[in-house]
Design an enzyme around this catalytic site. Sequence first.
Site, PDB file in Angstrom:
ATOM      1  N   ARG A 119       0.838  -1.198   0.000  1.00 28.35           N
ATOM      2  CA  ARG A 119       0.000   0.000   0.000  1.00 28.35           C
ATOM      3  C   ARG A 119       0.870   1.244   0.000  1.00 28.35           C
ATOM      4  NH1 ARG A 119      -4.613   1.411   4.478  1.00 28.35           N
ATOM      5  NH2 ARG A 119      -2.821   1.465   5.883  1.00 28.35           N
ATOM      6  N   THR A 123      -1.043   7.647  -1.111  1.00 33.92           N
ATOM      7  CA  THR A 123      -2.286   7.585  -1.878  1.00 33.92           C
ATOM      8  C   THR A 123      -3.252   6.536  -1.344  1.00 33.92           C
ATOM      9  OG1 THR A 123      -1.451   5.919  -3.431  1.00 33.92           O
ATOM     10  CG2 THR A 123      -1.000   8.245  -3.933  1.00 33.92           C
ATOM     11  N   ASP A 215      -0.635  -3.401  12.775  1.00 33.83           N
ATOM     12  CA  ASP A 215      -0.184  -3.907  11.478  1.00 33.83           C
ATOM     13  C   ASP A 215      -0.048  -5.420  11.562  1.00 33.83           C
ATOM     14  OD1 ASP A 215       1.857  -4.813   9.434  1.00 33.83           O
ATOM     15  OD2 ASP A 215       1.647  -2.719   8.842  1.00 33.83           O
TER      16      ASP A 215
END
Length: 224
Positions: A119, A123, A215
């Site tokens: 990722r 953005t 995460d």
Amino acid sequence: MPDREADPMPTPPPVPEGVVWVDHPLVQHKLSVIRRKDTVTGEFRRLVREVAMLVAYEVLRDAPLEEVEIETPLTTCRAPMLAGKKLCLVSVLRAGNGLLDGMLELVPAARIGHVGLYRDHDTLQAVPYFLKLPNDIGERMAIVLDPMLATGNSAVAAIDRVKQAGCTDIRYLCLLAAPEGLATVRAAHPDVPIFTAGIDQGLNAQGYIMPGLGDAGDRLFGTK
């Protein structure tokens, strides 16, 4: 001075059409332990494997069966067995690998594919870098594995690539989903059912699921 009382767990939003929330008590208990920040790497990895296996029962609930003749110690009979080619487990690298072992406990003969995505933190879009799938994936059921369905951009990109390889029977399995991610995937791929152990309240400004579990890749592999 006592610590501030923890906020109550928010009530999950209504489950959208095409989404299966596996709310079994064992799944929910294990997911809560996974969420804890002090759950160590080995225990985190084990629990992710166990939850993946439990959710897999729901993913495969309607897997096709056929009757075959078998011999028991006493006689012969016709009995149901899985029909067609072995399914393919598609891991979205790298965190999807944490779900593979639990799935393979149930279906050890499954084929394994990999989709490499990361990722872009500016953005929040998925950037592909690797793809390896069975040549005949168009003849198999594929289960795309990725622990966190946050914005949905990586999930859509992974499913896009599996479809481009010819697969028409796809399911998506994750540990946690945000409503934003569910909406994104359902809009892009309404034919792909989503199976999850939890639906959280939403995303923060950085695109992480809240309250989430951090995460998943870093916690699975001890890299942070």
